[in-house]
Design a protein around this motif. Structure first.
Motif, mmCIF file in Angstrom:
data_model
loop_
_atom_site.group_PDB
_atom_site.id
_atom_site.type_symbol
_atom_site.label_atom_id
_atom_site.label_comp_id
_atom_site.label_asym_id
_atom_site.label_seq_id
_atom_site.Cartn_x
_atom_site.Cartn_y
_atom_site.Cartn_z
ATOM 1 N N PRO A 1 -48.821 -113.785 -39.942
ATOM 2 C CA PRO A 1 -49.301 -113.914 -41.324
ATOM 3 C C PRO A 1 -50.722 -113.377 -41.491
ATOM 4 O O PRO A 1 -51.468 -113.277 -40.524
ATOM 5 C CB PRO A 1 -49.283 -115.435 -41.551
ATOM 6 N N LEU A 2 -51.056 -113.026 -42.710
ATOM 7 C CA LEU A 2 -52.457 -112.849 -43.092
ATOM 8 C C LEU A 2 -52.632 -113.441 -44.473
ATOM 9 O O LEU A 2 -52.012 -112.996 -45.442
ATOM 10 C CB LEU A 2 -52.899 -111.389 -43.108
ATOM 11 N N PHE B 1 -62.042 -117.563 -46.195
ATOM 12 C CA PHE B 1 -61.210 -117.994 -45.074
ATOM 13 C C PHE B 1 -60.154 -116.931 -44.775
ATOM 14 O O PHE B 1 -59.431 -116.494 -45.666
ATOM 15 C CB PHE B 1 -60.501 -119.315 -45.407
ATOM 16 N N PHE B 2 -60.060 -116.553 -43.512
ATOM 17 C CA PHE B 2 -59.036 -115.616 -43.055
ATOM 18 C C PHE B 2 -58.093 -116.364 -42.115
ATOM 19 O O PHE B 2 -58.545 -116.945 -41.118
ATOM 20 C CB PHE B 2 -59.658 -114.437 -42.304
ATOM 21 N N ILE B 3 -56.815 -116.349 -42.417
ATOM 22 C CA ILE B 3 -55.837 -117.051 -41.585
ATOM 23 C C ILE B 3 -54.822 -116.043 -41.067
ATOM 24 O O ILE B 3 -54.152 -115.359 -41.842
ATOM 25 C CB ILE B 3 -55.109 -118.152 -42.380
ATOM 26 N N PHE C 1 -47.511 -108.086 -42.206
ATOM 27 C CA PHE C 1 -48.724 -107.927 -41.414
ATOM 28 C C PHE C 1 -48.371 -108.022 -39.931
ATOM 29 O O PHE C 1 -47.506 -108.795 -39.537
ATOM 30 C CB PHE C 1 -49.740 -109.017 -41.787
ATOM 31 N N LEU C 2 -49.067 -107.222 -39.122
ATOM 32 C CA LEU C 2 -48.717 -107.115 -37.706
ATOM 33 C C LEU C 2 -49.925 -107.321 -36.798
ATOM 34 O O LEU C 2 -51.033 -106.872 -37.101
ATOM 35 C CB LEU C 2 -48.130 -105.727 -37.424
ATOM 36 N N SER C 3 -49.680 -107.997 -35.684
ATOM 37 C CA SER C 3 -50.653 -107.981 -34.600
ATOM 38 C C SER C 3 -50.485 -106.657 -33.866
ATOM 39 O O SER C 3 -49.491 -105.956 -34.044
ATOM 40 C CB SER C 3 -50.417 -109.149 -33.648
ATOM 41 N N THR C 4 -51.446 -106.305 -33.037
ATOM 42 C CA THR C 4 -51.364 -105.032 -32.317
ATOM 43 C C THR C 4 -51.009 -105.236 -30.852
ATOM 44 O O THR C 4 -51.095 -104.312 -30.055
ATOM 45 C CB THR C 4 -52.690 -104.271 -32.423
#
Length: 272
Positions: free
Chosen positions: A243-244, A220-222, A27-30
């Motif tokens: 992470p996701l 919950f979203f982490i 998973f990636l941040s943008t």
């Protein structure tokens, strides 16, 4: 963090939670910083030149906050430091957010001030505890709570640090890793002890939440806003690796996904 952490994991609770969750390993941040994280996570909004929230005029847009508020949800932004860091507060207020945490009271103590002359505000355990007080002071309606934790951000100064440095030293005696990884871990001890502490704070947060009546009906979203710059990357894409974990007592079965995914997919998926 996670079972594929190349330098071993320092988040045992999140690791255990991930075995009961939906998890995206790739998973990636943008963006490389906070300035684009909340717009991407809650609104699937573009980066722009310097990050969406740093635009002098943000163009009209939708977001999870706006959509959920139109559907009867109360939206709160729980943060332990200056909400206007990277103009995050400007973006959050523009969504019509009902409450932004700004007052903690005398019983909560801020973290230390670093050599640069500033502090990252209140530690994660204080943020979580204070959030429950806030939640208990307002009518119980469907809600969206957005938490922005900051213990794992420079200058890494929290009251329990000596205790976690000892735990780190004990862990180093037990793990088996190559010499170069061991050198990296020792060199980044200051960073890693904050992750050990943050993980324990999240563990207590979930234990306390489990006592609440709405826990059984909560999702919950982490995730992370961006890669931790104080720990060496393995490559350019690692600078965006976060992470996701999606957990809920309502989840029928856990699953790990290996497809590449990003913050920009969250809002449209949730609204769908």
């Amino acid at each position: 963090s996670g079972d594929k952490a190349y330098a071993t994991s320092f988040t045992p609770f999140l690791d255990s939670l991930s075995t009961k969750s939906l998890v995206w390993d790739n998973f990636l941040s943008t963006a490389p910083g906070t300035f684009a994280a909340h717009p991407a996570i809650s609104g699937s909004l573009p980066y722009g030149r310097r990050g969406f929230s740093l635009m002098s005029v943000m163009p009209d847009h939708l977001s999870l906050i706006k959509i959920l508020r139109l559907n009867g949800y109360r939206a709160s932004f729980m943060i332990g430091f200056n909400p206007d860091f990277d103009n995050t507060g400007g973006y959050i207020r523009l969504q019509g957010t009902d409450f932004i945490l700004s007052h903690f009271g005398a019983k909560y103590k801020k973290m230390g001030v670093g050599s640069a002359g500033w502090s990252m505000g209140y530690p994660d355990d204080a943020l979580f505890s204070r959030s429950f007080e806030v939640m208990d002071s307002v009518p119980q309606t469907p809600y969206l709570n957005i938490y922005h934790t900051a213990t794992s951000h420079k200058p890494y100064l929290f009251a329990q640090k000596p205790e976690y440095e000892k735990l780190f030293d004990e862990k180093m005696k037990k793990i088996v890793v190559p010499k170069d990884i061991r050198r990296t871990l020792k060199a980044t001890k200051t960073v890693l002890v904050t992750f050990m502490f943050a993980d324990d704070c999240i563990k207590k947060f979930f234990a306390d939440y489990a006592k609440r009546p709405e826990y059984s009906n909560t999702i919950f979203f982490i995730t992370g806003d961006h890669h931790i710059g104080s720990f060496p990357s393995t490559g350019n894409i690692d600078d965006y690796h976060v992470p996701l974990i999606i957990y809920s007592p309502m989840l029928k079965a856990p699953k790990k996904f290996y497809s590449v995914n990003s913050h920009n997919n969250l809002a449209p998926t949730i609204t769908a």
